[in-house]
Design a protein around this motif. Structure first.
Motif, PDB file in Angstrom:
ATOM      1  N   LEU A  56      26.764  -4.705 150.302  1.00 42.89           N
ATOM      2  CA  LEU A  56      28.044  -3.986 150.295  1.00 42.89           C
ATOM      3  C   LEU A  56      27.752  -2.503 150.476  1.00 42.89           C
ATOM      4  CD1 LEU A  56      29.805  -5.584 147.179  1.00 42.89           C
ATOM      5  CD2 LEU A  56      30.376  -5.981 149.590  1.00 42.89           C
ATOM      6  N   PHE A  57      28.646  -1.822 151.199  1.00 41.81           N
ATOM      7  CA  PHE A  57      28.434  -0.402 151.481  1.00 41.81           C
ATOM      8  C   PHE A  57      29.673   0.394 151.077  1.00 41.81           C
ATOM      9  CE2 PHE A  57      26.334  -2.947 154.834  1.00 41.81           C
ATOM     10  CZ  PHE A  57      25.017  -2.591 154.620  1.00 41.81           C
ATOM     11  N   LEU A  58      29.446   1.475 150.345  1.00 38.16           N
ATOM     12  CA  LEU A  58      30.556   2.418 150.101  1.00 38.16           C
ATOM     13  C   LEU A  58      30.620   3.371 151.283  1.00 38.16           C
ATOM     14  CD1 LEU A  58      32.610   3.555 147.855  1.00 38.16           C
ATOM     15  CD2 LEU A  58      30.897   5.350 147.585  1.00 38.16           C
ATOM     16  N   ALA A  64      38.635  -0.542 156.672  1.00 33.62           N
ATOM     17  CA  ALA A  64      37.370  -1.288 156.604  1.00 33.62           C
ATOM     18  C   ALA A  64      36.752  -1.421 157.997  1.00 33.62           C
ATOM     19  CB  ALA A  64      37.625  -2.669 156.005  1.00 33.62           C
ATOM     20  N   ALA A  65      37.634  -1.547 159.022  1.00 36.51           N
ATOM     21  CA  ALA A  65      37.114  -1.685 160.396  1.00 36.51           C
ATOM     22  C   ALA A  65      36.371  -0.407 160.800  1.00 36.51           C
ATOM     23  CB  ALA A  65      38.263  -1.948 161.364  1.00 36.51           C
ATOM     24  N   GLN A  69      32.277   0.099 161.440  1.00 39.59           N
ATOM     25  CA  GLN A  69      31.790   0.751 162.665  1.00 39.59           C
ATOM     26  C   GLN A  69      30.841   1.917 162.315  1.00 39.59           C
ATOM     27  OE1 GLN A  69      31.810  -0.188 165.543  1.00 39.59           O
ATOM     28  NE2 GLN A  69      31.356   1.606 166.800  1.00 39.59           N
ATOM     29  N   ARG A  70      31.191   2.674 161.283  1.00 33.49           N
ATOM     30  CA  ARG A  70      30.324   3.792 160.860  1.00 33.49           C
ATOM     31  C   ARG A  70      28.966   3.261 160.372  1.00 33.49           C
ATOM     32  NH1 ARG A  70      31.929   8.259 156.998  1.00 33.49           N
ATOM     33  NH2 ARG A  70      30.271   9.263 158.172  1.00 33.49           N
ATOM     34  N   VAL A  92      32.360  -3.824 153.497  1.00 32.74           N
ATOM     35  CA  VAL A  92      32.661  -2.400 153.344  1.00 32.74           C
ATOM     36  C   VAL A  92      33.602  -2.160 152.166  1.00 32.74           C
ATOM     37  CG1 VAL A  92      33.798  -0.429 154.459  1.00 32.74           C
ATOM     38  CG2 VAL A  92      32.304  -1.924 155.786  1.00 32.74           C
ATOM     39  N   VAL A  93      33.195  -1.255 151.306  1.00 34.31           N
ATOM     40  CA  VAL A  93      34.078  -0.771 150.249  1.00 34.31           C
ATOM     41  C   VAL A  93      34.511   0.620 150.705  1.00 34.31           C
ATOM     42  CG1 VAL A  93      34.236  -0.102 147.817  1.00 34.31           C
ATOM     43  CG2 VAL A  93      32.788  -2.043 148.491  1.00 34.31           C
TER      44      VAL A  93
END
Ligand code: NAP
Length: 402
Positions: A56-58, A64-65, A69-70, A92-93
């Motif tokens: 999971l990524f903050l 979230a899309a 992408q980032r 994604v968080v």
């Protein structure tokens, strides 16, 4: 000149690393700072493992899309192919560290390992440094102190958070000085956050991992980021600086840094709760060696001896470098010239000069004692860094993180 040896060597080591990490039990890793230099490399290091799909990524984003992408773009910087790995929106968080609402997400209750890399890393005196680097870090720890599945909370600290007058060999003190001991608010904030994590959350399975200076990538050079490299290049071009030529610079490549962070995150047991990620006694580089390496890359023969100067000389040096670049462009010797801000360059040189005069080498015995690899020397991949920025003007290089 273009040395491919490190690439094959490090590719092999990356494969071994992935196999070793994959063999460890299941993990659900939550990473903050994935769009940054170190956090992106951490995620890239995990791409080849089964843990990646569970991560999971903050991320700061509108959706979230956009967040996914980032993350993809950030990870793609650390491969040759530019083919981004698959990152799903469910990983994604979306949130800002400053926003406590971001931590309410129920997915965080399933996390087994946290790698907290997000921070404001500017050496400038920014208003928001304390709020993000200290207050938000403590709120994140508070959030995870109630998570029963949590096995390790890795705080990515900074070796320079040790403050001034600690060298020449700096070992991993547990309590870091905060008052009057820092060259920049950034390092003071890193020291304060780490101290407070220990004091306020004694039951958190905390491990502080403190990188020294992270520059380049051991086989991609500065492709992921030219951060900090340009300062060294400018010093070599000027052939004068405020530190003695015998001063040591403790530099690690970002891929090495990331792998050590991941190993220290997933290793079942650790002997300590604080580790440097450093070049240490084995691989730190003296300023004189660095200058010789740069001179070799420029194909220069005998050049004038390096001269140590006073801080007060730096502004004139920055201005004269600008004039020299203009003259080189007029003479057709430099195709990528853009006017740069000499005042900003002077500011950067002054700060880096103060750090270099500390002449620190950060002890790497703890990492070696865990059976982990030593760092390569910066001189092993300096040619790749230099090659990878050859089409960038100094102005564009300076935009990478100052
Ligand atoms: N690079 C080095 O030489 C070095 C040396 C020693 C220690 N470290 C430590 O390593 C860690 C990573 O450094 P780095 O060089 O990778 O930094 P970086 O490239 O500047 O990246 C900073 C990361 O933090 C995120 N971030 C900043 N403020 C945030 C906020 N309010 N909410 C959410 N995310 C936020 C950024 O997200 P956005 O993309 O959205 O801005 C970015 O992902 C830091 O803790 C730093 O202290 C780095």
């Amino acid at each position: 000149m273009f040395n491919l040896f490190p690439r094959s060597k490090w590719l092999r080591e990356e494969q071994d690393f992935s196999a070793r990490m994959s063999a460890l039990g299941p993990a659900r890793i939550f990473v903050t700072g994935v769009t940054g230099f170190v956090g992106g490399a951490v995620a890239a290091a995990l791409v080849g493992t089964p843990h990646f799909k569970q991560m999971l990524f903050l991320v700061r984003a509108k959706s979230a899309a956009e967040g996914a992408q980032r993350v993809r773009q950030s990870i793609a910087r650390f491969s040759l192919s530019e083919m981004p790995p698959h990152v799903s929106e469910s990983q994604v968080v979306v949130g800002d560290l400053n926003d406590p609402q971001a931590f309410l997400d129920a997915r965080l209750d399933q996390v087994s390992h946290v790698i907290h890399g997000a921070a404001i890393t500017s050496l400038a005196n920014r208003q928001d440094i304390w709020a993000v680097n200290v207050d938000a870090t403590l709120r994140l720890a508070q959030r995870f102190s109630g998570v029963s599945s949590l096995q390790r909370f890795v705080y990515v600290g900074a070796a320079m958070a040790c403050g001034v007058a600690r060298g020449p060999l700096v070992t991993e003190a547990l309590r870091l000085p905060v008052e009057r001991a820092h060259l920049a608010p950034y390092t003071a904030s890193k020291a304060c956050a780490e101290n407070q994590l220990r004091e306020r959350f004694p039951d958190l399975p905390l491990v502080a991992v403190r990188p020294s200076m992270v520059i380049g990538h051991s086989w991609l050079g500065c492709k992921p980021s030219a951060r900090n490299f340009w300062v060294l290049k400018v010093i070599s071009e000027l052939n004068r600086f405020v530190c003695p030529p015998s001063a040591y610079l403790d530099i690690v490549p970002v891929d090495y840094c990331a792998r050590i962070i991941v190993e220290l995150t997933l290793k079942k047991s650790l002997s300590f709760s604080a580790y440097h990620v450093s070049a240490g006694q084995q691989s730190s580089t003296m300023v004189v060696e660095l200058l010789q390496a740069f001179q070799g890359l420029g194909g220069k023969g005998k050049v004038q001896a390096y001269m140590r100067v006073a801080e007060a000389d730096l502004m004139n040096m920055a201005l004269s470098l600008g004039e020299r670049h203009v003259a080189q462009q007029k003479a057709g010797e430099a195709s990528h010239y853009e006017p740069f801000n000499a005042r900003l360059l002077c500011k950067a040189l002054r700060l880096y000069g103060r750090f270099s005069r500390l002449n620190y080498v950060f002890d790497q015995q703890r990492v070696l004692g865990e059976g982990l690899q030593p760092a390569p020397s910066f001189l092993d991949y300096i040619n790749l860094c230099d090659h990878s920025i050859r089409n960038l003007s100094l102005k564009s290089q300076m935009a990478c993180g100052f």
